[in-house]
Design a protein around this motif. Structure first.
Motif, PDB file in Angstrom:
ATOM      1  N   SER A  51       0.900  -1.309   0.034  1.00 18.69           N
ATOM      2  CA  SER A  51      -0.100  -0.237  -0.119  1.00 18.69           C
ATOM      3  C   SER A  51       0.897   1.270   0.078  1.00 18.69           C
ATOM      4  O   SER A  51       0.636   2.104  -0.794  1.00 18.69           O
ATOM      5  CB  SER A  51      -0.779   0.000   1.305  1.00 18.69           C
ATOM      6  OG  SER A  51      -1.692   1.150   1.346  1.00 18.69           O
ATOM      7  N   LYS A 110       3.101  -9.912  -6.543  1.00 16.52           N
ATOM      8  CA  LYS A 110       1.660 -10.376  -6.757  1.00 16.52           C
ATOM      9  C   LYS A 110       1.602 -11.796  -6.336  1.00 16.52           C
ATOM     10  O   LYS A 110       0.609 -12.307  -5.845  1.00 16.52           O
ATOM     11  CB  LYS A 110       1.551 -10.144  -8.272  1.00 16.52           C
ATOM     12  CG  LYS A 110       0.178 -10.566  -8.662  1.00 16.52           C
ATOM     13  CD  LYS A 110      -0.047 -10.157 -10.117  1.00 16.52           C
ATOM     14  CE  LYS A 110      -1.740 -10.526 -10.412  1.00 16.52           C
ATOM     15  NZ  LYS A 110      -2.013 -10.164 -11.935  1.00 16.52           N
ATOM     16  N   SER A 113       1.585 -12.424  -2.813  1.00 13.83           N
ATOM     17  CA  SER A 113       0.278 -12.224  -2.038  1.00 13.83           C
ATOM     18  C   SER A 113      -0.777 -12.985  -2.476  1.00 13.83           C
ATOM     19  O   SER A 113      -1.707 -13.055  -1.585  1.00 13.83           O
ATOM     20  CB  SER A 113      -0.163 -10.691  -2.611  1.00 13.83           C
ATOM     21  OG  SER A 113       0.892  -9.638  -2.191  1.00 13.83           O
ATOM     22  N   THR A 128      -8.475  -9.583   3.098  1.00 12.38           N
ATOM     23  CA  THR A 128      -9.155  -8.337   2.215  1.00 12.38           C
ATOM     24  C   THR A 128      -8.237  -7.241   2.034  1.00 12.38           C
ATOM     25  O   THR A 128      -8.279  -6.623   0.764  1.00 12.38           O
ATOM     26  CB  THR A 128     -10.053  -8.028   3.374  1.00 12.38           C
ATOM     27  OG1 THR A 128     -11.004  -8.973   3.444  1.00 12.38           O
ATOM     28  CG2 THR A 128     -10.853  -6.859   2.754  1.00 12.38           C
ATOM     29  N   LYS A 131      -6.169  -8.161  -0.927  1.00 10.09           N
ATOM     30  CA  LYS A 131      -7.256  -8.162  -2.091  1.00 10.09           C
ATOM     31  C   LYS A 131      -7.316  -6.664  -2.645  1.00 10.09           C
ATOM     32  O   LYS A 131      -7.165  -6.436  -3.934  1.00 10.09           O
ATOM     33  CB  LYS A 131      -8.387  -8.825  -1.994  1.00 10.09           C
ATOM     34  CG  LYS A 131      -8.496 -10.341  -1.960  1.00 10.09           C
ATOM     35  CD  LYS A 131      -9.874 -10.732  -1.702  1.00 10.09           C
ATOM     36  CE  LYS A 131      -9.899 -12.311  -1.558  1.00 10.09           C
ATOM     37  NZ  LYS A 131     -11.036 -12.723  -1.247  1.00 10.09           N
ATOM     38  N   LYS A 132      -7.242  -5.745  -1.835  1.00 10.69           N
ATOM     39  CA  LYS A 132      -7.302  -4.400  -2.056  1.00 10.69           C
ATOM     40  C   LYS A 132      -6.122  -3.787  -2.801  1.00 10.69           C
ATOM     41  O   LYS A 132      -6.407  -3.261  -3.998  1.00 10.69           O
ATOM     42  CB  LYS A 132      -7.727  -3.443  -0.885  1.00 10.69           C
ATOM     43  CG  LYS A 132      -7.968  -1.955  -1.013  1.00 10.69           C
ATOM     44  CD  LYS A 132      -8.079  -1.439   0.283  1.00 10.69           C
ATOM     45  CE  LYS A 132      -8.386   0.175   0.055  1.00 10.69           C
ATOM     46  NZ  LYS A 132      -8.699   0.890   1.407  1.00 10.69           N
ATOM     47  N   MET A 134      -3.958  -5.652  -4.564  1.00 10.87           N
ATOM     48  CA  MET A 134      -3.817  -6.263  -5.928  1.00 10.87           C
ATOM     49  C   MET A 134      -4.692  -5.929  -7.056  1.00 10.87           C
ATOM     50  O   MET A 134      -4.394  -6.157  -8.036  1.00 10.87           O
ATOM     51  CB  MET A 134      -4.147  -8.081  -5.432  1.00 10.87           C
ATOM     52  CG  MET A 134      -3.131  -8.484  -4.563  1.00 10.87           C
ATOM     53  SD  MET A 134      -1.556  -8.458  -5.677  1.00 10.87           S
ATOM     54  CE  MET A 134      -0.404  -7.369  -4.638  1.00 10.87           C
ATOM     55  N   LEU A 135      -5.674  -5.066  -6.541  1.00  5.27           N
ATOM     56  CA  LEU A 135      -6.362  -4.472  -7.682  1.00  5.27           C
ATOM     57  C   LEU A 135      -5.616  -3.465  -8.701  1.00  5.27           C
ATOM     58  O   LEU A 135      -5.867  -3.459  -9.711  1.00  5.27           O
ATOM     59  CB  LEU A 135      -7.559  -3.250  -7.042  1.00  5.27           C
ATOM     60  CG  LEU A 135      -8.744  -4.372  -6.173  1.00  5.27           C
ATOM     61  CD1 LEU A 135      -9.730  -3.143  -5.684  1.00  5.27           C
ATOM     62  CD2 LEU A 135      -9.511  -5.329  -7.179  1.00  5.27           C
ATOM     63  N   HIS A 136      -4.402  -3.076  -8.211  1.00  2.00           N
ATOM     64  CA  HIS A 136      -3.534  -2.319  -8.852  1.00  2.00           C
ATOM     65  C   HIS A 136      -2.581  -3.064  -9.787  1.00  2.00           C
ATOM     66  O   HIS A 136      -1.487  -2.661 -10.185  1.00  2.00           O
ATOM     67  CB  HIS A 136      -2.839  -1.571  -8.099  1.00  2.00           C
ATOM     68  CG  HIS A 136      -3.993  -0.216  -7.084  1.00  2.00           C
ATOM     69  ND1 HIS A 136      -4.292   0.914  -7.831  1.00  2.00           N
ATOM     70  CD2 HIS A 136      -4.463  -0.377  -6.013  1.00  2.00           C
ATOM     71  CE1 HIS A 136      -4.885   1.311  -6.953  1.00  2.00           C
ATOM     72  NE2 HIS A 136      -5.060   0.478  -5.888  1.00  2.00           N
ATOM     73  N   ASP A 138      -3.270  -5.513 -12.039  1.00  2.00           N
ATOM     74  CA  ASP A 138      -3.873  -6.201 -13.152  1.00  2.00           C
ATOM     75  C   ASP A 138      -2.917  -6.328 -14.503  1.00  2.00           C
ATOM     76  O   ASP A 138      -3.027  -7.384 -15.065  1.00  2.00           O
ATOM     77  CB  ASP A 138      -5.042  -5.353 -13.793  1.00  2.00           C
ATOM     78  CG  ASP A 138      -6.215  -5.573 -12.798  1.00  2.00           C
ATOM     79  OD1 ASP A 138      -6.279  -6.539 -12.099  1.00  2.00           O
ATOM     80  OD2 ASP A 138      -7.082  -4.844 -12.696  1.00  2.00           O
ATOM     81  N   SER A 139      -1.738  -5.615 -14.568  1.00  2.86           N
ATOM     82  CA  SER A 139      -1.088  -5.502 -15.628  1.00  2.86           C
ATOM     83  C   SER A 139       0.253  -6.400 -15.144  1.00  2.86           C
ATOM     84  O   SER A 139       1.104  -6.533 -16.036  1.00  2.86           O
ATOM     85  CB  SER A 139      -0.678  -4.078 -16.098  1.00  2.86           C
ATOM     86  OG  SER A 139       0.033  -3.254 -14.895  1.00  2.86           O
TER      87      SER A 139
END
Length: 355
Positions: A51, A110, A113, A128, A131-132, A134-136, A138-139
């Motif tokens: 984060s 990634k 995690s 949770t 997961k939050k 990890m939304l960043h 995607d690439s």
């Protein structure tokens, strides 16, 4: 083990010394939480660390691409372009580098995690949080843990903030076991000799380096004190911790074993580990070139629940030798006091830098 929660919290403090970044305020609440599983602690650290890294921006590095394009980009691949011409395709085969977040550093973050999120030992709150962040990602691709070449990872100015995070990832991924059901990974026990011995050694070194700067804590190699001949084939004498104050030197060799004493098979009696004693004696005698007696050696074991606990001081060929234990399953203040006593018992009263 008396209280696994206490030991896991102390592992956080040990990591805090090994990796100074954990001493920053945004990690403070982790140190006050109670963890029943080491994987839960690692998940909490990674969630916080990633984060924080996202606020700075994920590390990017140049990644090579080969594409068929309408206009030239980067370097022209002659063979590929001729092949297109023969097929009457109006395309150029190009090789170019592009700054990308999809590099091995972010792939390791990634992968670690995602694996932690699959572990039942990780608290829902921590899953949770992972997961939050990890939304960043995607690439960013996943990477097979066995393909990671940890020894070639290089840290420099732009990715120095990843050092602690990737060390946590190493602790997690190095202890993985492939499950036969659904091909998922399971966590092995981190509290084993292999992993804890490295952390134990690094922690003791960094504790003295931070709190007792006048002792110039380091981990140097000791040169062989030979009268004649070559040292080309002699083994390297790599120390764990060396403390120096004026003319006095204390060499500490840390050990994290399931059993702090060895059993003599013939008689069933318990003795100090022979190889460890030979090793520290060799270090001391080769360091004390002038036979001054101002070099001492100590074997420092992590304490176990065995009834016989090593605690000895003796003189050996003019040099002080000690075999001690450090209790890691107690309040961290007690651990610090034990380390302080080791320093003051040999060097006398010495100024301590507080945290």
């Amino acid at each position: 083990m008396k209280d696994k929660g206490i030991l896991i919290r102390n592992i956080y403090y040990m990591l805090s010394y090994a990796f100074r970044v954990l001493k920053r305020s945004n990690y403070d609440e982790i140190g006050s939480e109670k963890f029943e599983h080491i994987q839960d602690l690692f998940a909490a650290i990674l969630a916080k660390g990633i984060s924080r890294q996202l606020k700075q921006g994920l590390y990017k590095e140049y990644v090579s691409h080969c594409d068929d394009l309408s206009v030239l980009r980067g370097k022209l691949d002659i063979h590929g372009t001729i092949h297109h011409k023969l097929q009457r395709k109006q395309k150029l085969s190009c090789e170019y580098d592009e700054l990308s977040e999809n590099n091995v550093f972010n792939q390791i973050l990634k992968t670690t995690s995602v694996i932690l999120m699959q572990q039942p030992s990780v608290n829902v709150k921590r899953r949770t949080a992972l997961k939050k962040v990890m939304l960043h990602f995607d690439s960013v691709d996943m990477i097979e843990p066995t393909r990671i070449k940890w020894n070639i990872l290089r840290f420099q100015k732009n990715n120095q903030s990843y050092k602690m995070l990737l060390n946590i990832c190493y602790f997690v991924l190095d202890g993985l076991l492939l499950s036969t059901d659904k091909g998922k990974y399971k966590m092995a026990n981190f509290l084993d000799e292999q992993h804890m011995s490295r952390l134990f050694e690094k922690f003791v070194l960094e504790y003295y380096r931070y709190h007792y700067p006048s002792l110039r804590a380091a981990a140097p190699q000791i040169a062989w004190n030979i009268d004649a001949g070559t040292t080309d084939f002699l083994p390297t004498m790599q120390t764990d911790i060396v403390l120096k104050s004026y003319s006095k030197v204390l060499i500490i060799d840390t050990k994290y074993y399931a059993h702090t004493m060895q059993v003599q098979s013939r008689y069933g009696s318990r003795t100090f580990h022979s190889n460890n004693l030979y090793q520290i004696f060799t270090y001391v005698k080769n360091q004390d070139v002038g036979n001054t007696g101002n070099v001492a050696g100590m074997l420092l074991y992590a304490r176990t629940e065995e009834t016989i606990v090593p605690d000895a001081d003796f003189m050996m060929s003019g040099n002080k030798m000690s075999v001690k234990t450090l209790d890691l399953n107690t309040a961290f203040g007690n651990i610090a006091e034990q380390l302080d006593n080791i320093a003051t018992s040999y060097f006398g009263e010495i100024e301590k830098k507080e945290a």
